[in-house]
Design an enzyme around this catalytic site. Structure first.
Site, PDB file in Angstrom:
ATOM      1  N   ARG A  15       0.796  -1.223   0.000  1.00 40.32           N
ATOM      2  CA  ARG A  15       0.000   0.000   0.000  1.00 40.32           C
ATOM      3  C   ARG A  15       0.830   1.274   0.000  1.00 40.32           C
ATOM      4  O   ARG A  15       0.539   2.196  -0.747  1.00 40.32           O
ATOM      5  CB  ARG A  15      -0.918   0.050   1.223  1.00 40.32           C
ATOM      6  CG  ARG A  15      -2.218  -0.659   1.036  1.00 40.32           C
ATOM      7  CD  ARG A  15      -2.703  -1.206   2.350  1.00 40.32           C
ATOM      8  NE  ARG A  15      -1.890  -2.361   2.659  1.00 40.32           N
ATOM      9  CZ  ARG A  15      -2.207  -3.599   2.294  1.00 40.32           C
ATOM     10  NH1 ARG A  15      -3.338  -3.837   1.689  1.00 40.32           N
ATOM     11  NH2 ARG A  15      -1.407  -4.608   2.555  1.00 40.32           N
ATOM     12  N   THR A  16       1.827   1.328   0.846  1.00 40.87           N
ATOM     13  CA  THR A  16       2.588   2.577   0.924  1.00 40.87           C
ATOM     14  C   THR A  16       3.281   2.827  -0.409  1.00 40.87           C
ATOM     15  O   THR A  16       3.257   3.942  -0.942  1.00 40.87           O
ATOM     16  CB  THR A  16       3.607   2.508   2.082  1.00 40.87           C
ATOM     17  OG1 THR A  16       2.899   2.141   3.271  1.00 40.87           O
ATOM     18  CG2 THR A  16       4.285   3.837   2.298  1.00 40.87           C
TER      19      THR A  16
ATOM     20  N   LYS B 245      27.410  -4.392  -4.302  1.00 41.62           N
ATOM     21  CA  LYS B 245      28.850  -4.237  -4.557  1.00 41.62           C
ATOM     22  C   LYS B 245      29.550  -3.631  -3.348  1.00 41.62           C
ATOM     23  O   LYS B 245      30.732  -3.321  -3.400  1.00 41.62           O
ATOM     24  CB  LYS B 245      29.077  -3.327  -5.761  1.00 41.62           C
ATOM     25  CG  LYS B 245      28.437  -3.811  -7.038  1.00 41.62           C
ATOM     26  CD  LYS B 245      28.715  -2.802  -8.144  1.00 41.62           C
ATOM     27  CE  LYS B 245      27.884  -3.048  -9.372  1.00 41.62           C
ATOM     28  NZ  LYS B 245      27.900  -1.882 -10.280  1.00 41.62           N
TER      29      LYS B 245
ATOM     30  N   ARG C 249      11.511   3.457   2.370  1.00 43.44           N
ATOM     31  CA  ARG C 249      11.090   2.551   3.454  1.00 43.44           C
ATOM     32  C   ARG C 249      12.279   1.660   3.749  1.00 43.44           C
ATOM     33  O   ARG C 249      12.901   1.106   2.846  1.00 43.44           O
ATOM     34  CB  ARG C 249       9.901   1.707   3.040  1.00 43.44           C
ATOM     35  CG  ARG C 249       9.688   0.570   4.024  1.00 43.44           C
ATOM     36  CD  ARG C 249       8.413  -0.169   3.819  1.00 43.44           C
ATOM     37  NE  ARG C 249       7.266   0.631   4.218  1.00 43.44           N
ATOM     38  CZ  ARG C 249       6.070   0.114   4.461  1.00 43.44           C
ATOM     39  NH1 ARG C 249       5.860  -1.172   4.346  1.00 43.44           N
ATOM     40  NH2 ARG C 249       5.064   0.886   4.820  1.00 43.44           N
TER      41      ARG C 249
ATOM     42  N   HIS D  23       6.011   5.792  11.138  1.00 41.05           N
ATOM     43  CA  HIS D  23       5.420   5.726   9.801  1.00 41.05           C
ATOM     44  C   HIS D  23       4.560   6.990   9.656  1.00 41.05           C
ATOM     45  O   HIS D  23       3.329   6.915   9.683  1.00 41.05           O
ATOM     46  CB  HIS D  23       4.572   4.448   9.713  1.00 41.05           C
ATOM     47  CG  HIS D  23       4.200   4.021   8.331  1.00 41.05           C
ATOM     48  ND1 HIS D  23       4.381   4.814   7.218  1.00 41.05           N
ATOM     49  CD2 HIS D  23       3.635   2.865   7.883  1.00 41.05           C
ATOM     50  CE1 HIS D  23       3.946   4.149   6.156  1.00 41.05           C
ATOM     51  NE2 HIS D  23       3.501   2.978   6.529  1.00 41.05           N
TER      52      HIS D  23
HETATM   53  C1  NCD Z   1       1.891  -1.042   7.972  1.00 39.56           C
HETATM   54  C2  NCD Z   1       3.412  -0.956   8.027  1.00 39.56           C
HETATM   55  O1  NCD Z   1       4.087  -1.298   7.059  1.00 39.56           O
HETATM   56  O2  NCD Z   1       3.862  -0.527   9.057  1.00 39.56           O
HETATM   57  N1  NCD Z   1       1.419  -1.229   6.659  1.00 39.56           N
HETATM   58  C3  NCD Z   1       1.251  -0.127   5.881  1.00 39.56           C
HETATM   59  O3  NCD Z   1       2.131   0.667   5.673  1.00 39.56           O
HETATM   60  N2  NCD Z   1       0.017   0.045   5.396  1.00 39.56           N
HETATM   61  C4  NCD Z   1       1.307  -1.997   8.922  1.00 39.56           C
HETATM   62  C5  NCD Z   1       1.812  -3.400   8.967  1.00 39.56           C
HETATM   63  O4  NCD Z   1       2.650  -3.825   8.197  1.00 39.56           O
HETATM   64  O5  NCD Z   1       1.313  -4.108   9.852  1.00 39.56           O
END
Ligand code: NCD
Length: 361
Positions: free
Chosen positions: A93-94, A122, A143, A176
């Site tokens: 999703r993100t 590398k 991320r 997050h």
């Molecule tokens: C969350 C995350 O990655 O922290 N998911 C997300 O970004 N929608 C929640 C999760 O992974 O449980």
């Protein structure tokens, strides 16, 4: 297993440790430019006017995107900009909502979705890798499994002569912040007819210790009046003290319990989370899902008629799929809100927010 050709290079940046160990409040100025947020690293960066402004902007973008003319207009806004999605921890999703937010505003997007295809195999340091992105693109969205990674890259880039804003799309079990933005946006919309998020009682359920979404969302509660939090978790996954201390300092009332059913009738929203098994040191516990902290179909009769059920997703067994068709199940709407609020955030970062708002004057 990723094949590594060489051990990853470790670089020492003078001043970094000193910076990192400061309190978050003291660091925030580093991530601003000309009185606006430049890098998005911590949920503590957002205040109420900013949250309200962003939600309004997301509503406008959403409305414009409904028509061909409106969406064409949106796509011209940042057609001269490029973004990099660097996602070296799993994401659906993100990643997709940021990518589509970029498309909505006309940005071109490049992506790296694991270190196996980048020069990190590398032996390149992650800092050099990120600095390379800044040579090509105008925005970096990352991320990473490590807390502090997005912050460090923003800090390194801010001292270079070619900085690009960094958006933290999840930093290990730490934060997050853009998820918190979409959670707030969703809650405000779900409570649209009953006065918004102010004055509401919210339960957060599940793995509160290692779930970064509930941590970031808790920080944002300081922006709302008379909010109360109820943390519902197994003993071993209780919310960490840093968040509880923050809430005490901000005088935000909260309660902790492991009795999920008893609090159901008392709350306006239930924010479900999954057990973050990937952070478990004991592989045996990877399968554990803690059924006492699941929302089952029969629970629908225990909650208020207006109670909103949220989940950052992915879900495992925390919410019965039979709940999905109930109007109070907000999680699929929530996931879509993620795309609109991220589009709003990117528009804000590049300062084209006024152009969007002026369409509605
Ligand atoms: C969350 C995350 O990655 O922290 N998911 C997300 O970004 N929608 C929640 C999760 O992974 O449980």
């Amino acid at each position: 297993m990723t094949e590594m050709y060489a051990e990853q290079t470790k670089q020492q940046f003078e001043g970094w440790e000193e910076f990192y160990n400061q309190s978050v409040d003291d660091k925030l100025e580093m991530f601003n430019r000309k009185g606006r947020i430049f890098d998005v690293i911590y949920a503590q960066q957002f205040n109420r006017p900013f949250l309200d402004q962003l939600g309004r902007l997301a509503d406008f973008i959403r409305q414009l995107a409904k028509t061909k003319m409106g969406s064409q207009k949106l796509r011209t806004l940042l057609a001269h900009k490029r973004a990099m999605l660097y996602f070296v921890q799993p994401s659906t999703r993100t990643f997709l909502s940021f990518q589509n937010a970029c498309y909505i505003l006309g940005l071109n997007v490049s992506e790296i979705r694991g270190t196996s295809t980048s020069s990190e195999v590398k032996g390149e340091s992650p800092e050099d890798t990120i600095r390379t992105f800044a040579s090509y693109v105008d925005l970096i969205i990352s991320r990473h499994p490590e807390a502090g990674f997005a912050e460090k890259t923003a800090w390194v880039l801010n001292q270079s002569d070619h900085p690009a804003p960094v958006l933290n799309g999840g930093s290990g079990p730490d934060q997050h912040p853009t998820q918190a933005l979409l959670d707030i946006y969703t809650l405000e919309r779900e409570f649209h007819n009953i006065g918004g998020l102010d004055g509401k009682r919210i339960a957060m359920v599940g793995d509160l210790k290692r779930g970064r979404t509930v941590r970031s969302l808790s920080y944002l509660m300081k922006n709302y009046r008379d909010v109360e939090l109820i943390f519902v978790s197994p003993e071993e996954f209780r919310m960490r003290n840093d968040i509880l201390d923050f809430l005490r300092r901000q005088e935000i009332p909260f309660k902790e319990t492991d009795d999920f059913e008893s609090i159901m009738p008392a709350v306006d929203a239930i924010y479900m989370t999954r057990i973050q098994n990937e952070y478990a040191s004991d592989p045996k516990s990877e399968a554990e899902t803690f059924p006492d902290f699941h929302f089952k179909a029969e629970h629908l009769q225990r909650i208020h008629a207006h109670c909103a059920i949220l989940h950052p997703l992915p879900r495992r067994y925390e919410i019965d799929i039979a709940v999905d068709s109930d109007p109070r199940a907000a999680y699929w709407r929530q996931e879509r809100c993620g795309m609109w609020i991220r589009a709003a955030l990117i528009a804000y970062i590049f300062g084209v927010d006024d152009e969007i708002v002026s369409e509605f004057d």
